[in-house]
Design a protein around this motif. Sequence first.
Motif, PDB file in Angstrom:
ATOM      1  N   UNK A 113      -5.744   0.338   5.845  1.00 35.28           N
ATOM      2  CA  UNK A 113      -5.601   1.119   4.839  1.00 35.28           C
ATOM      3  C   UNK A 113      -6.413   0.639   3.682  1.00 35.28           C
ATOM      4  N   UNK A 114      -7.014   1.804   2.863  1.00 35.34           N
ATOM      5  CA  UNK A 114      -7.707   1.355   1.843  1.00 35.34           C
ATOM      6  C   UNK A 114      -6.993   0.713   0.703  1.00 35.34           C
ATOM      7  N   UNK A 115      -7.395  -0.113  -0.130  1.00 36.04           N
ATOM      8  CA  UNK A 115      -6.429  -0.517  -1.057  1.00 36.04           C
ATOM      9  C   UNK A 115      -6.243   0.396  -2.117  1.00 36.04           C
ATOM     10  N   UNK A 116      -7.210   1.217  -2.242  1.00 37.25           N
ATOM     11  CA  UNK A 116      -6.760   2.469  -3.256  1.00 37.25           C
ATOM     12  C   UNK A 116      -5.665   3.066  -2.713  1.00 37.25           C
ATOM     13  N   UNK A 117      -5.292   3.203  -1.442  1.00 36.23           N
ATOM     14  CA  UNK A 117      -4.404   3.984  -1.089  1.00 36.23           C
ATOM     15  C   UNK A 117      -3.207   2.957  -0.428  1.00 36.23           C
ATOM     16  N   UNK A 118      -3.073   1.836  -1.037  1.00 33.18           N
ATOM     17  CA  UNK A 118      -1.898   0.931  -0.551  1.00 33.18           C
ATOM     18  C   UNK A 118      -0.513   1.699  -0.687  1.00 33.18           C
TER      19      UNK A 118
END
Length: 162
Positions: A113-118
């Motif tokens: 998952x994108x770190x921005x959507x952790x």
Amino acid sequence: MSSSAPTKPLARSVPSRLRIPKLHINSPIMKLGLNADHTIQVPPLSRPNMTGWWDGGPTPGEKGASVILGHNVGNGHPSVFEKLGTLKPGDTVQVTRANGSVATFQITKLEQIAKSRFPTQKVYGKLSYPGIRLITCGGRFDASWGHHVDNIIAYGRLVNGT
């Protein structure tokens, strides 16, 4: 190794070693706290085989989500969790604890998952059972940021404590 009856949580005992037989991982575990900005600390890049347990949560085997971090690459070299993303549901993870007991977990899910959507709540939130979260970086490396853009998270559930 799966069982229909839930495995009873273990008493608190600090983790000392992580083994993942499928990945040939046998790693020491250090304690991790929080940085000044309230992000979780990470193991030192100079110790590629080191994993770290976040000591603000349950120990592996206690009820709740126990979080262990490791690098996938450090100083340009493969590190302990380089192949974390190849785990599959049913694979096992063993954590040796300070009291000599071993907590065995079975992987239930893997997520990139994108770190921005952790998924903070899914990783650190309350659980009704003893769980484990193994986390590393993954995905594309963004040179302008100096980090990978994604996280790889392996979710597991306690299946045996001895």
